[in-house]
Design a protein around this motif. Structure first.
Motif, short mmCIF file in Angstrom:
data_model
loop_
_atom_site.label_atom_id
_atom_site.label_comp_id
_atom_site.label_asym_id
_atom_site.label_seq_id
_atom_site.Cartn_x
_atom_site.Cartn_y
_atom_site.Cartn_z
N HIS A 183 -7.18 -22.77 23.25
CA HIS A 183 -6.25 -23.44 24.16
C HIS A 183 -4.85 -23.39 23.56
CE1 HIS A 183 -9.49 -25.16 26.68
NE2 HIS A 183 -10.15 -25.23 25.55
N GLU A 184 -3.94 -22.75 24.28
CA GLU A 184 -2.56 -22.69 23.81
C GLU A 184 -1.87 -24.02 24.06
OE1 GLU A 184 1.42 -19.87 24.30
OE2 GLU A 184 -0.22 -19.72 25.76
N HIS A 185 -1.27 -24.56 23.00
CA HIS A 185 -0.52 -25.80 23.11
C HIS A 185 0.97 -25.50 22.93
CE1 HIS A 185 -3.99 -28.82 22.06
NE2 HIS A 185 -4.26 -28.03 23.09
N GLU A 186 1.74 -25.75 23.96
CA GLU A 186 3.17 -25.47 23.90
C GLU A 186 3.96 -26.61 23.28
OE1 GLU A 186 4.59 -24.29 27.72
OE2 GLU A 186 3.47 -22.40 27.70
N HIS A 199 8.51 -30.17 22.56
CA HIS A 199 8.20 -28.95 23.31
C HIS A 199 8.47 -27.74 22.41
CE1 HIS A 199 7.74 -26.03 26.39
NE2 HIS A 199 7.90 -26.85 27.41
N PHE A 200 7.43 -27.29 21.69
CA PHE A 200 7.58 -26.17 20.76
C PHE A 200 8.16 -24.93 21.45
CE2 PHE A 200 3.49 -27.93 18.65
CZ PHE A 200 4.22 -28.93 18.02
N LYS A 201 7.60 -24.60 22.60
CA LYS A 201 7.97 -23.36 23.28
C LYS A 201 9.45 -23.36 23.64
CE LYS A 201 5.84 -19.65 25.18
NZ LYS A 201 4.84 -18.81 24.51
N ALA A 202 9.92 -24.49 24.14
CA ALA A 202 11.33 -24.57 24.53
C ALA A 202 12.25 -24.59 23.32
CB ALA A 202 11.56 -25.81 25.38
N LEU A 203 11.78 -25.17 22.22
CA LEU A 203 12.65 -25.35 21.05
C LEU A 203 12.69 -24.12 20.15
CD1 LEU A 203 11.53 -28.99 20.25
CD2 LEU A 203 13.88 -28.31 20.84
N ALA A 248 18.15 -31.58 16.92
CA ALA A 248 17.94 -31.08 15.56
C ALA A 248 16.63 -31.59 14.99
CB ALA A 248 19.10 -31.50 14.66
N GLY A 249 16.31 -32.86 15.23
CA GLY A 249 15.07 -33.42 14.74
C GLY A 249 13.86 -32.80 15.39
N ARG A 250 13.90 -32.64 16.70
CA ARG A 250 12.77 -32.02 17.42
C ARG A 250 12.59 -30.57 16.99
NH1 ARG A 250 15.45 -34.64 21.62
NH2 ARG A 250 16.18 -32.65 22.49
N THR A 251 13.70 -29.86 16.80
CA THR A 251 13.62 -28.45 16.40
C THR A 251 13.03 -28.32 15.00
OG1 THR A 251 15.52 -27.90 17.77
CG2 THR A 251 14.93 -26.33 16.06
N TYR A 252 13.45 -29.21 14.11
CA TYR A 252 12.89 -29.17 12.75
C TYR A 252 11.38 -29.35 12.80
CZ TYR A 252 11.73 -30.52 7.98
OH TYR A 252 11.15 -30.60 6.74
N LEU A 253 10.90 -30.34 13.53
CA LEU A 253 9.46 -30.57 13.60
C LEU A 253 8.75 -29.36 14.23
CD1 LEU A 253 7.74 -33.91 14.54
CD2 LEU A 253 6.73 -31.72 15.15
N ALA A 254 9.35 -28.80 15.29
CA ALA A 254 8.74 -27.65 15.96
C ALA A 254 8.67 -26.44 15.05
CB ALA A 254 9.52 -27.32 17.23
N GLU A 255 9.74 -26.17 14.31
CA GLU A 255 9.74 -25.02 13.40
C GLU A 255 8.69 -25.18 12.31
OE1 GLU A 255 14.39 -23.47 13.46
OE2 GLU A 255 13.74 -24.91 11.95
N GLN A 256 8.60 -26.37 11.75
CA GLN A 256 7.64 -26.61 10.68
C GLN A 256 6.20 -26.54 11.21
OE1 GLN A 256 8.79 -27.40 7.32
NE2 GLN A 256 10.66 -26.66 8.27
N TYR A 257 5.95 -27.15 12.35
CA TYR A 257 4.59 -27.26 12.88
C TYR A 257 4.06 -25.90 13.33
CZ TYR A 257 0.61 -29.81 14.80
OH TYR A 257 -0.65 -30.30 15.03
N THR A 258 4.91 -25.09 13.91
CA THR A 258 4.46 -23.76 14.37
C THR A 258 4.43 -22.76 13.23
OG1 THR A 258 6.72 -23.22 15.07
CG2 THR A 258 5.23 -24.10 16.75
N GLY A 259 4.86 -23.18 12.03
CA GLY A 259 4.68 -22.34 10.84
C GLY A 259 5.75 -21.30 10.63
N TRP A 260 6.96 -21.58 11.04
CA TRP A 260 8.04 -20.62 10.85
C TRP A 260 7.65 -19.24 11.37
CZ3 TRP A 260 5.51 -22.86 6.55
CH2 TRP A 260 5.99 -24.12 6.19
N PRO A 261 7.26 -19.17 12.65
CA PRO A 261 6.76 -17.89 13.18
C PRO A 261 7.83 -16.80 13.12
CG PRO A 261 7.16 -19.46 14.94
CD PRO A 261 7.27 -20.22 13.67
#
Length: 403
Positions: free
Chosen positions: A79-82, A96-100, A385-398
């Protein structure tokens, strides 16, 4: 047992101790390049594939499973989680990882990753021995290391290799082969644990929900449409026997409750366990002709979903290094492994520690500590900036996000 007679002697370029996802993925990558391996594990295949573990994969890891020919099952059954939801102060905040950052993560249990890799090794004719015992790794400071073991039928065998990889998990025997005076171990024990359950219930949310409340932390995850995985913060010495279903659900409901009326779908609890966790890194990750990968070298708290992803990144780097070493570069190629792996390992350690401290309330926290933590949560979810930081870290610096 190390000097006892053996029934067979086999030579391969690489011997891998540990047949979890890290060891099997390394063997798969090397096998695709024409390098033979033998993989060993003291556990049976059934034991490994029935031990419930993490379920979130980075986008790059998900792509690697498909693109390296392990399996495309993740595209059909995963299941893809965005994004993910952070709940605190009685309100929900979606990241919202995908948007960020342009990437998602995948809900796909580690047991399924293992099954896919074990099936791929069978399909490709790879050699994997499960259920062995009395493993001895010898001569790792030479260019002819050996691994001896006893098979399930009692016969004794020796593998002669050019390199040995210790991918034997958080209770690694291989990492102890590095002399105590030459190794450094970094670690942190946490003053809390997770009470984890597997419940027969419908999904309560489409994506993971992380909850911070006055009652404590909770994580709402999923497995299938009818089986869910959930956790809540508890004392490390908590007894599962003290927690009947009614008390478990009352605790979880209190930790996710909010002004939006959000409630969990309940059902029978089929499994429950107290999960202790810590942060750990051992350096060096190489000793002579032996290298460490995955949990044998490092573990992280489960909060940031980095453990399996980090292990699979280790072996991605290591496969390239070993191919260069076997291709003629020798020892010089191995020197590149640790610096490259450690950069990501310490990034992941930092993120996992940060997210764990952010979402949990330690015993004895003062009113100031509690209010300051809410301020930090507000900074994270309330700023781009805070949301982007969490998104970058959580998605593993893709890779796509770094371009």
């Amino acid at each position: 047992m190390a000097d006892a007679p053996v029934d067979t002697v086999t030579s391969v370029p690489v011997a891998v101790v540990g047949a979890g996802p890290a060891g099997l993925m390394l063997a798969h990558r090397l096998g695709r390049a024409g390098v033979e391996t033998i993989v060993l594990d003291t556990r049976t295949r059934h034991e490994i594939e029935t031990t419930q573990r993490a379920g979130i994969l980075e986008a790059d890891v998900a792509r690697d499973l498909v693109e390296t020919g392990v399996s495309d099952r993740i595209l059909r059954e995963g299941h893809e989680h965005e994004g993910t939801e952070i709940r605190f102060g009685g309100r929900a905040h979606r990241i919202h990882f995908k948007a960020l950052v342009g990437e998602s993560v995948w809900l796909y249990p580690q047991t399924d990753v293992f099954v896919d890799l074990a099936d791929a090794r069978d399909r490709d004719g790879g050699t994997v021995h499960f259920g062995i015992r009395d493993t001895d790794v010898l001569d790792v400071t030479t260019d002819a290391p050996r691994v001896r073991y006893t098979a399930a039928d009692g016969s004794r065998h020796e593998i002669r290799a050019r390199y040995v990889v210790g991918a034997d998990g958080s209770r690694s025997m291989c990492r102890n082969l590095i002399p105590e005076e030459r190794r450094v171990r970094y670690g942190k024990e946490y003053p809390f644990a997770w009470f984890g359950i597997m419940a027969e219930a419908p999904r309560s949310a489409p994506e993971l929900v992380y909850a911070h409340s006055d009652h404590g932390f909770a994580l709402i995850s999923q497995r299938t449409e009818t089986v869910q995985r959930m956790y809540f913060q508890c004392d490390p010495d908590e007894s599962v026997d003290a927690w009947p279903d009614d008390r478990i659900w009352e605790t979880l409901q209190a930790r996710v409750a909010g002004e939006d009326g959000f409630r969990l779908a309940e059902g029978p609890v089929r499994e429950k366990a107290v999960l202790r966790f810590r942060s750990f890194v051992q350096e060096p990750m190489r000793w002579g002709s032996m290298v460490l990968a995955g949990d044998a070298a490092h573990t992280v708290p489960p909060t940031g979903a980095r453990g399996l992803n980090l292990a699979l990144h280790d072996v991605k780097v290591l496969a390239g290094v070993l191919l260069r070493a076997l291709g003629g570069e020798g020892e010089a190629a191995l020197d590149a492994y640790q610096p490259q792996a450690l950069q990501r390992i310490w990034r992941a350690q930092n993120f996992s520690h940060w997210l764990t401290e952010l979402l949990h309330t330690p015993p004895g926290a003062s009113p100031f500590d509690r209010r300051r933590r809410l301020g930090e949560l507000d900074n994270v979810v309330g700023t781009r900036a805070g949301r982007t930081y969490l998104a970058e870290q959580y998605t593993g610096w893709p890779v796509s996000a770094r371009r």
